[in-house]
Design a protein around this motif. Structure first.
Motif, mmCIF file in Angstrom:
data_model
loop_
_atom_site.group_PDB
_atom_site.id
_atom_site.type_symbol
_atom_site.label_atom_id
_atom_site.label_comp_id
_atom_site.label_asym_id
_atom_site.label_seq_id
_atom_site.Cartn_x
_atom_site.Cartn_y
_atom_site.Cartn_z
ATOM 1 N N PHE A 44 38.290 -20.461 26.821
ATOM 2 C CA PHE A 44 37.861 -21.658 26.166
ATOM 3 C C PHE A 44 36.685 -22.150 26.759
ATOM 4 O O PHE A 44 36.491 -22.744 27.696
ATOM 5 C CB PHE A 44 38.885 -22.701 25.984
ATOM 6 C CG PHE A 44 40.104 -22.466 25.240
ATOM 7 C CD1 PHE A 44 40.129 -22.255 23.930
ATOM 8 C CD2 PHE A 44 41.129 -21.906 26.065
ATOM 9 C CE1 PHE A 44 41.301 -21.712 23.414
ATOM 10 C CE2 PHE A 44 42.258 -21.394 25.467
ATOM 11 C CZ PHE A 44 42.532 -21.474 24.079
ATOM 12 N N ARG A 45 35.415 -21.594 26.689
ATOM 13 C CA ARG A 45 34.417 -21.726 27.318
ATOM 14 C C ARG A 45 33.558 -23.126 26.838
ATOM 15 O O ARG A 45 32.907 -23.760 27.675
ATOM 16 C CB ARG A 45 33.215 -20.631 27.205
ATOM 17 C CG ARG A 45 33.648 -19.297 27.996
ATOM 18 C CD ARG A 45 32.710 -18.242 27.733
ATOM 19 N NE ARG A 45 33.202 -17.035 28.366
ATOM 20 C CZ ARG A 45 33.421 -15.847 27.377
ATOM 21 N NH1 ARG A 45 32.965 -15.801 26.376
ATOM 22 N NH2 ARG A 45 33.912 -14.912 27.975
ATOM 23 N N ASN A 46 33.870 -23.515 25.581
ATOM 24 C CA ASN A 46 33.218 -24.829 25.298
ATOM 25 C C ASN A 46 33.970 -26.187 25.693
ATOM 26 O O ASN A 46 34.105 -26.856 24.634
ATOM 27 C CB ASN A 46 32.810 -24.569 23.659
ATOM 28 C CG ASN A 46 32.083 -23.416 23.542
ATOM 29 O OD1 ASN A 46 31.179 -23.182 24.318
ATOM 30 N ND2 ASN A 46 32.211 -22.652 22.277
ATOM 31 N N VAL A 47 34.437 -26.127 26.797
ATOM 32 C CA VAL A 47 35.300 -27.452 27.110
ATOM 33 C C VAL A 47 34.167 -28.361 27.482
ATOM 34 O O VAL A 47 33.248 -28.174 28.259
ATOM 35 C CB VAL A 47 36.174 -27.095 28.305
ATOM 36 C CG1 VAL A 47 36.768 -28.194 28.852
ATOM 37 C CG2 VAL A 47 37.152 -26.032 28.000
ATOM 38 N N ARG A 48 34.449 -29.683 27.033
ATOM 39 C CA ARG A 48 33.583 -30.834 27.380
ATOM 40 C C ARG A 48 33.486 -31.019 29.036
ATOM 41 O O ARG A 48 34.425 -31.022 29.499
ATOM 42 C CB ARG A 48 33.766 -31.998 26.863
ATOM 43 C CG ARG A 48 33.755 -31.954 25.441
ATOM 44 C CD ARG A 48 33.696 -33.164 24.652
ATOM 45 N NE ARG A 48 33.488 -33.161 23.355
ATOM 46 C CZ ARG A 48 33.665 -33.920 22.373
ATOM 47 N NH1 ARG A 48 34.821 -34.781 22.545
ATOM 48 N NH2 ARG A 48 33.726 -33.624 21.164
ATOM 49 N N LYS A 56 34.138 -22.687 38.395
ATOM 50 C CA LYS A 56 32.962 -22.041 37.793
ATOM 51 C C LYS A 56 32.812 -20.753 38.389
ATOM 52 O O LYS A 56 32.519 -19.908 37.553
ATOM 53 C CB LYS A 56 31.813 -22.855 38.172
ATOM 54 C CG LYS A 56 31.687 -24.086 37.296
ATOM 55 C CD LYS A 56 31.577 -23.800 35.984
ATOM 56 C CE LYS A 56 31.603 -24.926 34.801
ATOM 57 N NZ LYS A 56 31.768 -24.726 33.398
ATOM 58 N N TYR A 109 36.539 -31.224 31.997
ATOM 59 C CA TYR A 109 36.728 -30.267 33.065
ATOM 60 C C TYR A 109 36.722 -31.024 34.471
ATOM 61 O O TYR A 109 37.560 -30.679 35.131
ATOM 62 C CB TYR A 109 35.227 -29.520 33.066
ATOM 63 C CG TYR A 109 34.905 -28.622 34.121
ATOM 64 C CD1 TYR A 109 36.018 -27.479 34.141
ATOM 65 C CD2 TYR A 109 34.121 -28.923 35.334
ATOM 66 C CE1 TYR A 109 35.665 -26.467 35.128
ATOM 67 C CE2 TYR A 109 34.110 -27.988 36.209
ATOM 68 C CZ TYR A 109 34.641 -26.724 36.382
ATOM 69 O OH TYR A 109 34.591 -25.973 37.222
ATOM 70 N N GLN A 143 35.349 -18.211 36.812
ATOM 71 C CA GLN A 143 34.784 -18.127 35.426
ATOM 72 C C GLN A 143 33.719 -17.044 35.498
ATOM 73 O O GLN A 143 33.532 -16.416 34.233
ATOM 74 C CB GLN A 143 34.145 -19.618 34.677
ATOM 75 C CG GLN A 143 33.842 -19.340 33.019
ATOM 76 C CD GLN A 143 33.725 -20.843 32.591
ATOM 77 O OE1 GLN A 143 33.505 -21.793 33.390
ATOM 78 N NE2 GLN A 143 33.634 -20.811 31.330
ATOM 79 N N GLN A 181 37.806 -19.506 30.818
ATOM 80 C CA GLN A 181 37.270 -18.150 30.538
ATOM 81 C C GLN A 181 37.684 -18.151 29.056
ATOM 82 O O GLN A 181 36.696 -17.673 28.302
ATOM 83 C CB GLN A 181 37.805 -16.963 31.170
ATOM 84 C CG GLN A 181 36.909 -15.813 30.868
ATOM 85 C CD GLN A 181 35.384 -15.867 31.194
ATOM 86 O OE1 GLN A 181 34.951 -16.544 31.797
ATOM 87 N NE2 GLN A 181 34.798 -14.875 30.316
#
Length: 138
Positions: free
Chosen positions: A48-52, A125, A56, A128, A46
């Motif tokens: 760090f939303r821009n994880v590749r 997910k 993930y 999140q 939550q």
């Protein structure tokens, strides 16, 4: 986290056909620690939303291996010690059973990895999304 562990325990133990209190208690006590890890990881995602996507999935696979490994080795050994006592487990035939837990736990964790990894990805997910909903409401 206790409530989440209880719901998971209820679902899994019923799906496995077990209705005894001993099986439920074993699964509940060994699932509290891994479920807490999952909750912490969902908080991380939550923040760090821009994880590749590949990072993930690797994390989900790693947790999907680590959680059954912990439950099948350390958790099972602790439940054996709680049931029979430390002295009985260390100096009897139950010691062989405990060593078998540690030998078979990695194999079991690898066998359930294809099932656990997508479940963890979906669970993370969902957590999140829930955290984003709560954040937007506040």
């Amino acid at each position: 986290m206790f409530f989440l562990s209880f719901i998971i325990t209820l679902f899994v133990n019923t799906a496995a056909g077990g209705m005894s209190f001993g099986g439920w208690m074993w699964y509940l006590l060994t699932s509290i620690f891994p479920v807490s890890i999952i909750a912490g990881i969902s908080g991380y995602f939550q923040a760090f939303r821009n994880v590749r996507l590949w990072v993930y999935w690797i994390l989900c696979a790693f947790l999907g291996f680590l959680i059954p490994l912990f439950m099948g080795s350390v958790g099972a050994a602790l439940m054996l010690i709680l049931e029979y006592g430390f002295e009985s487990v260390m100096y009897s035939s139950a010691n062989k059973i405990m060593h078998d837990y540690f030998k078979l736990a990695p194999k079991y964790a690898l066998m359930v990895l294809p099932v656990v990894t997508p479940f963890l990805a979906l669970w993370l997910k969902g957590m999140q999304t829930l955290l984003a909903y709560v954040e937007n409401k506040l």
